[in-house]
Design an enzyme around this catalytic site. Structure first.
Site, mmCIF file in Angstrom:
data_model
loop_
_atom_site.group_PDB
_atom_site.id
_atom_site.type_symbol
_atom_site.label_atom_id
_atom_site.label_comp_id
_atom_site.label_asym_id
_atom_site.label_seq_id
_atom_site.Cartn_x
_atom_site.Cartn_y
_atom_site.Cartn_z
ATOM 1 N N SER B 148 0.836 -1.199 0.000
ATOM 2 C CA SER B 148 0.000 0.000 0.000
ATOM 3 C C SER B 148 0.877 1.257 0.000
ATOM 4 O O SER B 148 1.651 1.452 -0.931
ATOM 5 C CB SER B 148 -0.959 -0.051 1.195
ATOM 6 O OG SER B 148 -1.980 0.916 1.058
ATOM 7 N N ASP B 224 -9.988 -5.450 -3.755
ATOM 8 C CA ASP B 224 -9.409 -4.471 -2.829
ATOM 9 C C ASP B 224 -10.361 -3.286 -2.687
ATOM 10 O O ASP B 224 -10.776 -2.688 -3.688
ATOM 11 C CB ASP B 224 -8.051 -4.011 -3.378
ATOM 12 C CG ASP B 224 -7.251 -3.205 -2.379
ATOM 13 O OD1 ASP B 224 -7.802 -2.238 -1.814
ATOM 14 O OD2 ASP B 224 -6.072 -3.540 -2.171
ATOM 15 N N HIS B 257 -7.429 -5.923 0.591
ATOM 16 C CA HIS B 257 -6.245 -5.124 0.944
ATOM 17 C C HIS B 257 -5.539 -5.649 2.203
ATOM 18 O O HIS B 257 -4.576 -5.061 2.665
ATOM 19 C CB HIS B 257 -6.704 -3.677 1.188
ATOM 20 C CG HIS B 257 -5.628 -2.628 1.026
ATOM 21 N ND1 HIS B 257 -5.074 -2.309 -0.193
ATOM 22 C CD2 HIS B 257 -4.997 -1.828 1.926
ATOM 23 C CE1 HIS B 257 -4.167 -1.352 -0.030
ATOM 24 N NE2 HIS B 257 -4.093 -1.049 1.242
#
Lengths: 279, 279
Positions: B148, B224, B257
């Site tokens: 991320s 995600d 995620h």
């Protein structure tokens, strides 16, 4: 027997999901996690029950052990129940080693713990029924493992039900609970002071009276902070030897009681179960 | 440059340890974790830097990704720094995506973030110096990865320093930060409103101006929750194609995620780095 799905994630090529249901056995809500491997798309797969240690929920093993990745390789389902019923209607204690989170995989006979604390019956009967109904689980191929208090649970449930739990292993188990502070405190509270009732939940005593035909795989770290006082490997090894119980007890140099230890050997354990359950 | 060891565990046949030191770069205390594989007993081993995402510390990746087990197979050292300096003397914000835990791997020029927020310099210069001095790290073989915000950090640090960070990969990276809310908020705060200063921290812009000779390995889940708004894979893929940047961008069906996603593909990433760093 309705099942609520709280969460679901793609994981290790399969699915990790978390569920709650109303349990008749513990007379309250229970939560458990299931890792379903990709292989279940082709039909029911063997099930490995993972019993967690003091204070833990389903999350510790699924977040920290990597068991899903080993299970994905071998095509095993992993089911990890919470360590006790929880919630306002369930008796509790301020200590971490009694009450909620500390079910010790037994059926309590003493107030205020009965009737909610019956985790052995829950794991043996109700949870397999629920999992068999809602997931692609082959209940003719069940193995059982766990960590610390959950290692105690895995060993005792196997020793009393070797035809149901055909394979068994444990990490850092409390194998002689009647002889150590954690076990004595829990058994006194849940079962009362008549120690004749304790033997039914004591792996050392169960091995003495009826060893199983399986090989027990056990890993414990020799730097475990609870080694001498709570885990007493030597006493258990000695008992197994005398009773003719097949045992592979591995002392792992430098390892402690944490999930860094469990994660380091989880693949060996899953392979041990797969070899039995898929044969 | 004294180093304090806060914790140490046997893990995956090696050692996981957590350290703090006073950093000149961020003018405060920094914390990082190191996984040292067993192979380091025979001499320095390649180093893979892991940069974490928003709010994370060293713990997320070491507890949840299983990266140590993949690193143990290949004989790589893993170093995971905290995502920013922390503590009372460091500026902060109530939001999770600004201030402590949200360093964005850049050198802030704006008050109140400068001079403590300089995580790119910290990761590029000071941390390797500390690790090279105290651990058996082969600094001629460095790779970098992250998740991320940390994927953004890994890509930008590689693209600007391809001779230092020879291999690169990322999970769910914020690859076009100037175009998305997370990046715009952070860059405005840390760098100011003159967007000409942002390009130096934007993977898409860096690839446009100077693609690297390495192959970028990127995994992102197609479920995600931040995909369309923050991660914009199509835009980055298009830019790489136009710029001639070698890219293996894998959209992973069903994954989100979380670290259940990262742990599912971490072995591929470590193998990707090992192939470059050990060649």
């Amino acid at each position: 027997m309705s099942l609520v799905t709280e969460s679901s994630w793609a994981n290790a090529g399969g699915t990790l999901s978390v569920h709650t249901h109303d349990s008749d056995t513990v007379q309250g809500s229970m939560r458990f996690a299931v890792f379903t491997p990709a292989q279940a798309a082709n039909g029911p797969v063997p099930v490995l029950w993972y019993l967690s240690g003091l204070t833990c929920s389903w999350a510790n093993v699924m977040e920290k052990s990597g068991i899903q990745h080993a299970a994905a390789e071998h095509g095993l389902m992993i089911v990890a129940p919470d360590t006790s019923p929880r919630g306002d209607s369930v008796a509790d204690d301020e200590a971490y080693d009694l009450g909620q989170g500390a079910g010790f995989y037994l059926t309590a006979t003493q107030a205020p713990w009965a009737p909610h604390f019956a985790m052995d019956q829950y794991v043996k009967d109700e949870l397999p029924e629920v999992v068999g109904k809602h997931f692609k689980a082959d209940l003719s191929a069940q193995g059982i493992t766990g960590h610390s208090m959950g290692g105690h649970g895995a060993l005792t449930l196997h020793l009393k039900n070797p035809d149901q739990f055909k394979s068994v292993s444990a990490f850092s188990p409390i194998a002689c609970p009647s002889q150590v502070p954690w076990g004595q405190k829990a058994f006194s509270a849940y079962l009362g002071d008549d120690q004749s009732t304790w033997a039914n939940y004591d792996s050392q005593q169960l091995v003495k009276s009826k060893p199983s035909q399986a090989t027990l795989l056990i890993d414990t770290g020799d730097a475990d902070q609870f080694l001498a006082e709570q885990l007493t490997p030597e006493a258990f090894i000695e008992t197994c030897k005398a009773a003719g119980q097949s045992l592979n007890y591995r002392m792992q140099p430098g390892y402690d009681h944490s999930y860094y230890f469990v994660s380091s050997f989880i693949r060996d354990h899953v392979a041990h179960h797969a070899a039995v359950l898929k044969s």
